[in-house]
Design an enzyme around this catalytic site. Structure first.
Site, PDB file in Angstrom:
ATOM      1  N   SER A 160       0.845  -1.193   0.000  1.00 13.19           N
ATOM      2  CA  SER A 160       0.000   0.000   0.000  1.00 13.19           C
ATOM      3  C   SER A 160       0.878   1.240   0.000  1.00 13.19           C
ATOM      4  O   SER A 160       1.955   1.242   0.618  1.00 13.19           O
ATOM      5  CB  SER A 160      -0.899   0.015   1.247  1.00 13.19           C
ATOM      6  OG  SER A 160      -1.576   1.254   1.361  1.00 13.19           O
ATOM      7  N   TYR A 176      -2.384  -0.906  10.055  1.00 12.44           N
ATOM      8  CA  TYR A 176      -2.363  -1.491   8.709  1.00 12.44           C
ATOM      9  C   TYR A 176      -1.125  -1.036   7.940  1.00 12.44           C
ATOM     10  O   TYR A 176      -0.419  -1.846   7.315  1.00 12.44           O
ATOM     11  CB  TYR A 176      -3.635  -1.088   7.986  1.00 12.44           C
ATOM     12  CG  TYR A 176      -3.667  -1.399   6.512  1.00 12.44           C
ATOM     13  CD1 TYR A 176      -4.014  -2.664   6.052  1.00 12.44           C
ATOM     14  CD2 TYR A 176      -3.370  -0.412   5.572  1.00 12.44           C
ATOM     15  CE1 TYR A 176      -4.055  -2.943   4.689  1.00 12.44           C
ATOM     16  CE2 TYR A 176      -3.412  -0.684   4.211  1.00 12.44           C
ATOM     17  CZ  TYR A 176      -3.750  -1.954   3.779  1.00 12.44           C
ATOM     18  OH  TYR A 176      -3.788  -2.216   2.426  1.00 12.44           O
TER      19      TYR A 176
END
Length: 274
Positions: A160, A176
């Site tokens: 990400s 995350y």
């Protein structure tokens, strides 16, 4: 100048030959794509099939996997897998070998996402995120290495942009983001270890991409969604096919000289935002 003209002519000849013989970027390859019941994983599986690969898709929800298989029944088959289960991971890899005799490409896309401020995040949620995204993914890669080495294959991890950049909406993705940052470093440190064994490893780091998790997270946060679009040079959220194109390149022989890299596929979000 003569060299440049010759190179262009050679390129045109290769392209014509490729079209004439139906050659595609992943012809003859066998891939395992995890987390492929929805979103990015589903998009990757569809594009791999389009590019000539045989694909085994893995996820927990059988009904979602069957929807992915229906996109290309001749090329995509399914195996149920909980990424956090050692037995399931081993079964998924063995299933690929039993069906197709080899494993050329592992796309590690399965993971867990959490859209919360750090103070609101529970200890149990922290454990789930790190166990799923980092520990279990690392174990999956280790388990797949013998098959990948035998095939001279490669690994593409889905990370990400939030793993490297902290502008909004990353503030609600702290745990995350940290788990995905670990995957970036895993690829970098494994690349010099795996290269001599004939295995490449790279990362694609998506920005905001439409899919099950992103749509649910931002469903009640139109202000953030509009802001992200406004600071994205390409002016929109990503689609699964946008990420799939980057993954297909890295997984193909076109990227045979590329390893240990993290490729942002974000429409330029991190450039203008921070």
């Amino acid at each position: 100048m003569a060299f440049a003209i010759s190179a262009r002519m050679d390129a045109r000849i290769v392209m014509r030959r490729g079209r004439g013989h139906g050659m595609t970027m992943l012809q003859g390859k066998v891939a395992l794509v995890t987390g492929a019941g929805t979103g990015i994983g589903k998009g990757i599986a569809a594009m791999f099939a389009e590019q000539g690969a045989k694909v085994v898709v893995a996820a927990r929800r059988k009904e979602k996997l069957l929807e992915t298989c229906a996109l290309a029944p001749h090329a995509i088959s399914a195996v149920c897998m909980d990424l956090c289960s050692a037995d399931d991971r081993a079964h998924a890899i063995q299933t690929v070998l039993d069906r197709h005799g080899k494993l050329d490409i592992l796309v590690s896309n399965a993971g867990a996402q959490l859209w919360k401020t750090f103070d609101e995040t529970t200890d149990e949620e922290i454990e789930t995120i790190f166990s799923t995204n980092l520990s279990s993914t690392t174990r999956l890669i280790k388990s797949a290495l013998p098959a990948l080495e035998a095939a001279g294959g490669n690994i593409v991890i889905i990370s990400s942009t939030a793993a490297r950049y902290t502008l909004s909406p990353s503030q609600k993705l702290s745990v995350y983001s940290a788990s995905k940052a670990g995957l970036n470093q895993l690829a970098r440190t494994l690349a010099p270890k795996l290269g001599p064994r004939g295995v490449r490893i790279n990362v694609v780091a998506p920005g905001l991409t439409r899919g099950e998790y992103a749509d649910e997270s931002l469903a009640q946060d139109e202000e953030t969604l509009a802001w992200v679009r406004s600071v994205t040079p390409l002016g929109r959220a990503g689609e699964p096919a946008d990420i799939a194109r980057s993954v297909t390149f890295l997984a193909s022989d076109m990227a045979s000289w590329v390893t240990g890299q993290v490729l942002d596929a974000s429409g330029g979000w991190q450039i203008s935002g921070g």
